[in-house]
Write a protein that holds these residues in place. Structure first.
Motif, PDB file in Angstrom:
ATOM      1  N   THR A   1      -9.745  84.618 -11.712  1.00 48.24           N
ATOM      2  CA  THR A   1     -10.006  84.347 -13.070  1.00 48.24           C
ATOM      3  C   THR A   1     -11.215  83.089 -13.118  1.00 48.24           C
ATOM      4  O   THR A   1     -12.049  83.100 -13.868  1.00 48.24           O
ATOM      5  N   THR A   2     -11.117  82.320 -12.080  1.00 51.27           N
ATOM      6  CA  THR A   2     -12.188  81.249 -12.096  1.00 51.27           C
ATOM      7  C   THR A   2     -13.341  81.723 -11.523  1.00 51.27           C
ATOM      8  O   THR A   2     -14.454  81.314 -12.245  1.00 51.27           O
TER       9      THR A   2
ATOM     10  N   ILE B   1      -5.524  82.823  -9.909  1.00 52.54           N
ATOM     11  CA  ILE B   1      -6.290  81.601 -10.286  1.00 52.54           C
ATOM     12  C   ILE B   1      -7.761  81.710  -9.675  1.00 52.54           C
ATOM     13  O   ILE B   1      -8.519  81.432 -10.421  1.00 52.54           O
TER      14      ILE B   1
ATOM     15  N   GLY C   1      -9.645  75.793 -12.980  1.00 50.70           N
ATOM     16  CA  GLY C   1      -9.062  76.462 -12.113  1.00 50.70           C
ATOM     17  C   GLY C   1      -8.283  75.647 -10.970  1.00 50.70           C
ATOM     18  O   GLY C   1      -7.216  75.666 -10.586  1.00 50.70           O
TER      19      GLY C   1
ATOM     20  N   GLN D   1      -8.854  80.530 -19.872  1.00 53.22           N
ATOM     21  CA  GLN D   1      -9.637  79.882 -19.004  1.00 53.22           C
ATOM     22  C   GLN D   1     -11.026  79.717 -19.787  1.00 53.22           C
ATOM     23  O   GLN D   1     -11.614  78.422 -19.887  1.00 53.22           O
TER      24      GLN D   1
END
Length: 454
Positions: free
Chosen positions: A123-124, A120, A323, A285
């Motif tokens: 990717t954030t 997480i 996120g 996302q």
């Protein structure tokens, strides 16, 4: 590449496709071909609509234009929460895969939720940055995934020895009771193509780029998955593909790859499956952040979510918020002792249903919009009437199948079915109700919904 990453080719081939083979057997390749044709028909009206709705709201804007602001806000809530749920499955899937991989290397026994929280964070950070950075990361990962799957396809077809029976394209029977379920599980493999329009303000020449990306995505994904399903059938045989999938769907791809190419190649596949999950999550996302951004700009969500980074030009606050939501959800799951294996079927199944329902609503909205605008916009009847009508009927059928087979979709009990199906429909109804509240109490915010000019 963002669309392809959403469909997560390697995770689809190794995870979802065996489920399709359980229901469709040797007809799986033809089912992908049928879906490709039907979603291309949907894309005709979708692309035509994108030329008239000049903003990045995606289905939110489309449904608003066709069915009105209340329905548009209901559709936006379906999109945002649906993508959040689909993305929520990825960290747990990543964690389980990483745990198994590290254990195979005699590495440390790290609790699964640390892996979930770690991905997480990664990717954030990427979603916070410029979209072209995400695109570069996704491109590298997607190319590697595609190469691995193409190698599997080629070797599988070669190993069949050209046997006509294994290489024939079997068509599904309309009276097959499992056809609806097969279509349901396969249609989720295409999701992501509909999000091309949300990048409208971030691409060069959107009137050319978006239609091109949409058609290439649908055709590319369809042909790619049809060929790989065919490769499964070529390896296991026409009569053996369905029984093999029913016997061991989890290890079906690994079994085939190990037998055809060897253990080392199978280990490479596991590594790429890990990166595939990261790419899928990053794509989701990015999409969810832009839906949140559009809703915030329309003042349906807190205005802070509508901020654009001064240097990266990304909806960075919305990306961070997603996120944080995912991380908070996993902290709660860890504290409650929820197994990782229970999270991803429920999250992905619920999210898939939300987006499928939204696809159906959007298809109807496109049809209504062009019927209403017929006197003003003299365009092709095929693009504005026939294609949207056909896609509405088809997507309505698949949505009906999803409703009647929801327990299979989420892999859950009757209680979970009631909870998550009720929640999904409540999202749309709640969005409609919230829009009506805005109309009565905050007319300036209501006027901005969908950012339409009429």
């Amino acid at each position: 590449m963002s669309v392809l990453a959403f469909s997560s080719p390697l995770a689809t081939v190794a995870g979802t496709m065996p489920v399709l083979l359980m229901f469709g057997g040797s007809t799986a390749p033809a089912i992908y071909v049928i879906l490709t044709v039907m979603l291309l028909i949907f894309s005709v009206g979708f692309v035509a609509m994108s030329r008239h709705i000049d903003n990045p709201g995606g289905f939110y804007s489309f449904v608003t234009a066709g069915l009105g602001k209340p329905a548009g806000l209901g559709g936006a809530f379906l999109a945002l929460v649906g993508y959040l749920f689909i993305g929520f499955f990825a960290p747990s899937f990543f964690a389980v895969t990483m745990q198994s991989f590290v254990a195979g290397l005699n590495g440390p026994d790290i609790p699964w939720y640390w892996y979930a929280l770690g991905i997480i964070v990664v990717t954030t950070v990427l979603a916070y940055s410029r979209i072209d950075l995400s695109a570069k990361v996704l491109t590298v990962i997607m190319v590697l995934e595609v190469v691995v799957i193409v190698v599997f396809d080629v070797v599988s077809f070669a190993s069949s020895g050209g046997e006509a029976k294994s290489l024939s394209l079997a068509m599904p029977a309309l009276n097959d009771p499992t056809l609806g379920l097969a279509l349901l599980f396969a249609v989720g493999n295409f999701f992501g193509f509909e999000a091309t329009v949300i990048y409208r303000q971030e691409v060069k020449d959107p009137d050319r780029t978006i239609p091109r990306a949409t058609y290439i995505a649908v055709v590319g994904i369809g042909i790619f998955y049809a060929a790989t399903a065919w490769a499964y059938v070529a390896f296991f045989g026409t009569d053996g593909a369905q029984s093999a999938a029913q016997h061991d769907p989890v290890n079906l791809f690994n079994t085939a790859v190990t037998a055809l190419i060897g253990k080392i190649f199978a280990d490479i596949v596991v590594v790429l499956l890990i990166t595939s999950t990261l790419a899928c999550m990053l794509s989701i996302q990015n999409i969810a952040a832009r839906y949140g951004f559009s809703l915030a700009r329309d003042r349906a969500l807190p205005r802070a979510l509508g901020r654009v980074h001064p240097r990266h030009k990304s909806p960075y606050v919305a990306a961070i918020a997603i996120g944080v939501l995912w991380a908070a959800g996993y902290v709660v799951c860890a504290l409650l002792g929820v197994p990782a294996q229970l999270i991803y079927p429920i999250a992905s199944g619920s999210g898939t249903f939300s987006i499928l329902l939204l696809l159906f609503i959007a298809s109807v909205a496109v049809l209504v919009y062009f019927v209403r605008e017929r006197r003003v916009r003299r365009e092709s009847v095929w693009k504005t009437i026939l294609a949207p009508a056909i896609s509405s009927v088809f997507l309505g059928f698949v949505t009906y199948v999803a409703v009647t087979n929801f327990p299979e979709l989420i892999g859950g009990s009757g209680l979970l079915t009631v909870i998550f199906m009720t929640f999904t429909f409540a999202l749309f109804v709640g969005g409609v109700g919230y829009a009506l509240f805005l109309r009565a109490k905050r007319p300036d915010s209501y006027a901005r919904l969908g950012r339409q000019r009429f």
